[in-house]
Design an enzyme around this catalytic site. Structure first.
Site, PDB file in Angstrom:
ATOM      1  N   THR A   1       0.817  -1.221   0.000  1.00  0.00           N
ATOM      2  CA  THR A   1       0.000   0.000   0.000  1.00  0.00           C
ATOM      3  C   THR A   1       0.845   1.262   0.000  1.00  0.00           C
ATOM      4  O   THR A   1       0.657   2.160  -0.830  1.00  0.00           O
ATOM      5  CB  THR A   1      -0.932  -0.006   1.222  1.00  0.00           C
ATOM      6  OG1 THR A   1      -1.792  -1.149   1.148  1.00  0.00           O
ATOM      7  CG2 THR A   1      -1.792   1.250   1.254  1.00  0.00           C
ATOM      8  N   VAL A   2       1.799   1.348   0.939  1.00  0.00           N
ATOM      9  CA  VAL A   2       2.581   2.579   1.059  1.00  0.00           C
ATOM     10  C   VAL A   2       3.575   2.726  -0.089  1.00  0.00           C
ATOM     11  O   VAL A   2       3.727   3.807  -0.665  1.00  0.00           O
ATOM     12  CB  VAL A   2       3.312   2.634   2.416  1.00  0.00           C
ATOM     13  CG1 VAL A   2       4.179   3.894   2.514  1.00  0.00           C
ATOM     14  CG2 VAL A   2       2.308   2.603   3.562  1.00  0.00           C
TER      15      VAL A   2
ATOM     16  N   LYS B   1       7.322   1.772  11.632  1.00  0.00           N
ATOM     17  CA  LYS B   1       7.391   2.162  13.037  1.00  0.00           C
ATOM     18  C   LYS B   1       8.023   1.083  13.923  1.00  0.00           C
ATOM     19  O   LYS B   1       8.691   1.385  14.896  1.00  0.00           O
ATOM     20  CB  LYS B   1       6.025   2.573  13.559  1.00  0.00           C
ATOM     21  CG  LYS B   1       5.002   1.483  13.834  1.00  0.00           C
ATOM     22  CD  LYS B   1       4.258   1.005  12.637  1.00  0.00           C
ATOM     23  CE  LYS B   1       3.416   2.069  12.003  1.00  0.00           C
ATOM     24  NZ  LYS B   1       2.631   1.585  10.847  1.00  0.00           N
TER      25      LYS B   1
ATOM     26  N   GLY C   1       1.667   9.125  10.003  1.00  0.00           N
ATOM     27  CA  GLY C   1       1.178   8.992   8.637  1.00  0.00           C
ATOM     28  C   GLY C   1       1.388  10.300   7.900  1.00  0.00           C
ATOM     29  O   GLY C   1       2.508  10.760   7.719  1.00  0.00           O
TER      30      GLY C   1
ATOM     31  N   ILE D   1       0.535  13.245   8.990  1.00  0.00           N
ATOM     32  CA  ILE D   1       0.629  14.400   9.893  1.00  0.00           C
ATOM     33  C   ILE D   1       2.099  14.779  10.081  1.00  0.00           C
ATOM     34  O   ILE D   1       2.899  13.960  10.533  1.00  0.00           O
ATOM     35  CB  ILE D   1       0.021  14.076  11.273  1.00  0.00           C
ATOM     36  CG1 ILE D   1      -1.412  13.568  11.134  1.00  0.00           C
ATOM     37  CG2 ILE D   1       0.063  15.298  12.177  1.00  0.00           C
ATOM     38  CD1 ILE D   1      -2.013  13.078  12.432  1.00  0.00           C
TER      39      ILE D   1
ATOM     40  N   GLY E   1     -10.335  -1.871   3.943  1.00  0.00           N
ATOM     41  CA  GLY E   1      -8.884  -1.819   3.818  1.00  0.00           C
ATOM     42  C   GLY E   1      -8.189  -1.043   4.917  1.00  0.00           C
ATOM     43  O   GLY E   1      -6.981  -0.813   4.860  1.00  0.00           O
TER      44      GLY E   1
ATOM     45  N   ASP F   1       0.636  -1.172  17.480  1.00  0.00           N
ATOM     46  CA  ASP F   1       0.995  -0.137  16.512  1.00  0.00           C
ATOM     47  C   ASP F   1       1.117   1.225  17.195  1.00  0.00           C
ATOM     48  O   ASP F   1       2.113   1.938  17.029  1.00  0.00           O
ATOM     49  CB  ASP F   1      -0.059  -0.087  15.405  1.00  0.00           C
ATOM     50  CG  ASP F   1       0.220   0.995  14.369  1.00  0.00           C
ATOM     51  OD1 ASP F   1       1.025   0.746  13.461  1.00  0.00           O
ATOM     52  OD2 ASP F   1      -0.360   2.089  14.480  1.00  0.00           O
TER      53      ASP F   1
ATOM     54  N   LYS G   1       4.576   3.740  18.051  1.00  0.00           N
ATOM     55  CA  LYS G   1       4.601   5.163  17.713  1.00  0.00           C
ATOM     56  C   LYS G   1       4.870   6.027  18.938  1.00  0.00           C
ATOM     57  O   LYS G   1       5.640   6.985  18.861  1.00  0.00           O
ATOM     58  CB  LYS G   1       3.272   5.554  17.053  1.00  0.00           C
ATOM     59  CG  LYS G   1       3.059   4.915  15.695  1.00  0.00           C
ATOM     60  CD  LYS G   1       1.670   5.205  15.142  1.00  0.00           C
ATOM     61  CE  LYS G   1       1.463   4.561  13.782  1.00  0.00           C
ATOM     62  NZ  LYS G   1       0.097   4.773  13.258  1.00  0.00           N
TER      63      LYS G   1
END
Length: 397
Positions: A11-12, A99, A128, A130, A181, A195, A199
């Site tokens: 995705t990224v 991360k 992300g 931000i 998704g 997750d 972070k």
């Protein structure tokens, strides 16, 4: 022409290629010349517009002197760690959204980058899309950072939003997030707080200058949250959010954790919904500063990666170095930090007041709910053991 490589094309990684292609004009204007993706490292070749750029041999990227920046979007630690080290040692800048890798090996990789006169940048690993790391490390540098807290995971925030707004059970909200998704087939890292925990460790590393080991930072997710508690909170002017939080406790002591919290409705973080994230930084001079935006997704995260690529290519020698000590001393178990707690109990409020003292009663027609404290979590659990507790949650004051 500047040329880069992408490692991993999920995705990224796909988003990075799209952002560079779509925004080529503005990127070229900033760099002074075009930016092109030359190679894409994959395990399995896929048909499509980028098929001709794909390779399964990292050495071709490592030895290519035309490639000056490598964007790592593999995820996990094993292959990503090995390839990142090799890229840095080959004199290439590395940009990542990983991360877990930054939380577990960030300082080592920053030191390796410094040794080889390149950059290791990871804006996309925390917020992300931000932009929170440059303000934290540069614009707020005149402050002593005392606290950071916020919504750091868009998946869990989306699930909680559905539970609040539509009365949807956790399992149904999770299934919808997966269908859209937002959540992986195995959602454990998101819904159990891992997750967000990685972070908050990165943010705490940068804010306090010492390493926060993810293995010792408590991480609690949202899988046990009951719709009953969400309704009680909403009816009484509170909202339930999963927060990552780190605190400076003194000159040498600090703590961090992830857990669901009740937040007052007059706190702007309580109104951050869907896949949006919010990070609040409290400095001793500025007070609270909040950063808000989409914390996940293909294009927001890719945008942060490409911004880091430009930062590397613009070669700003005056850019402040980012690092933190490997020293992990001074970490305090958050269970020993006083705070307030929400309880839903089977029994009378009078019985609870005998144990907790004065409490804030949350009105509800069927069950008794209250907020008690301040007290440590250990003390709260000890007192709660003498009651029939149906639910317990932290409260953010």
């Amino acid at each position: 022409m500047y040329q880069i490589a992408i490692m991993g094309f999920g995705t990224v990684g796909t988003g990075v290629a799209k952002v560079i292609e779509t925004n080529q004009e503005s990127i070229c204007r900033r760099l002074g010349e075009p930016l092109r993706v030359k190679s894409i490292l994959v395990r399995h070749f896929k048909d499509g517009p980028y098929r001709s750029l794909m390779t399964d041999d990292f050495q071709t990227i490592e030895s290519d002197k035309e490639i000056s920046v490598v964007v790592e979007t593999i995820g996990g630690v094993d292959a990503a760690y090995t390839y990142t080290k090799r890229a840095l040692m080959a004199g290439k800048h590395v940009v990542t959204a990983n991360k877990q890798l930054v939380a577990e090996h960030g300082n080592e990789l920053l030191a390796l980058a410094k040794e080889h006169h390149v950059n290791y940048l990871f804006e996309a690993s925390v917020g992300g899309g931000i932009p929170v790391l440059p303000p934290l490390t540069q614009r707020l540098a005149a402050n002593r950072i005392d606290e950071i807290y916020g919504i750091l995971n868009g998946t869990t925030n989306y699930i909680l939003t559905k539970m609040v707004q539509e009365g949807m059970p956790f399992s149904d909200a999770l299934a919808q997030a997966q269908a859209l998704g937002y959540a992986e087939a195995d959602p454990t890292a998101d819904v159990e707080g891992h997750d967000a925990g990685r972070k908050i460790c990165i943010l705490a590393d940068l804010a306090f200058g010492r390493r926060f080991d993810p293995a010792v930072v408590p991480m609690e997710g949202i899988s046990k949250i009951d719709l009953r508690d969400i309704k009680i909170a909403e009816d009484n002017g509170w909202h339930v959010k999963l927060l990552g939080r780190c605190l400076r406790l003194g000159e040498f002591e600090r703590t961090a954790y992830v857990a669901p919290h009740l937040i007052r409705e007059d706190n702007p973080v309580s109104h951050v919904n869907d896949v949006f994230n919010a990070v609040v930084v409290r400095g001793n001079a500025t007070g609270e500063v909040m950063f808000y935006g989409k914390g996940a997704g293909e294009l927001p995260t890719a945008s942060a990666c490409v911004s880091d690529v430009l930062e590397c290519l613009l070669e700003r020698p005056a850019r402040p170095e980012i690092d933190w000590s490997e020293d992990t001393d001074g970490f305090v178990d958050p269970k020993e930090i006083p705070g307030r707690f929400y309880f839903r109990i089977s029994g009378s409020i009078a019985e609870a007041e005998k144990l907790f003292g004065e409490v804030l009663v949350l009105k509800d027609g069927e069950e008794s709910a209250l907020i008690a404290g301040p007290m440590t979590e250990s003390t709260a659990k000890q007192a709660a053991s003498k009651l029939s507790v149906l639910a317990q949650m932290r409260v953010l004051d």
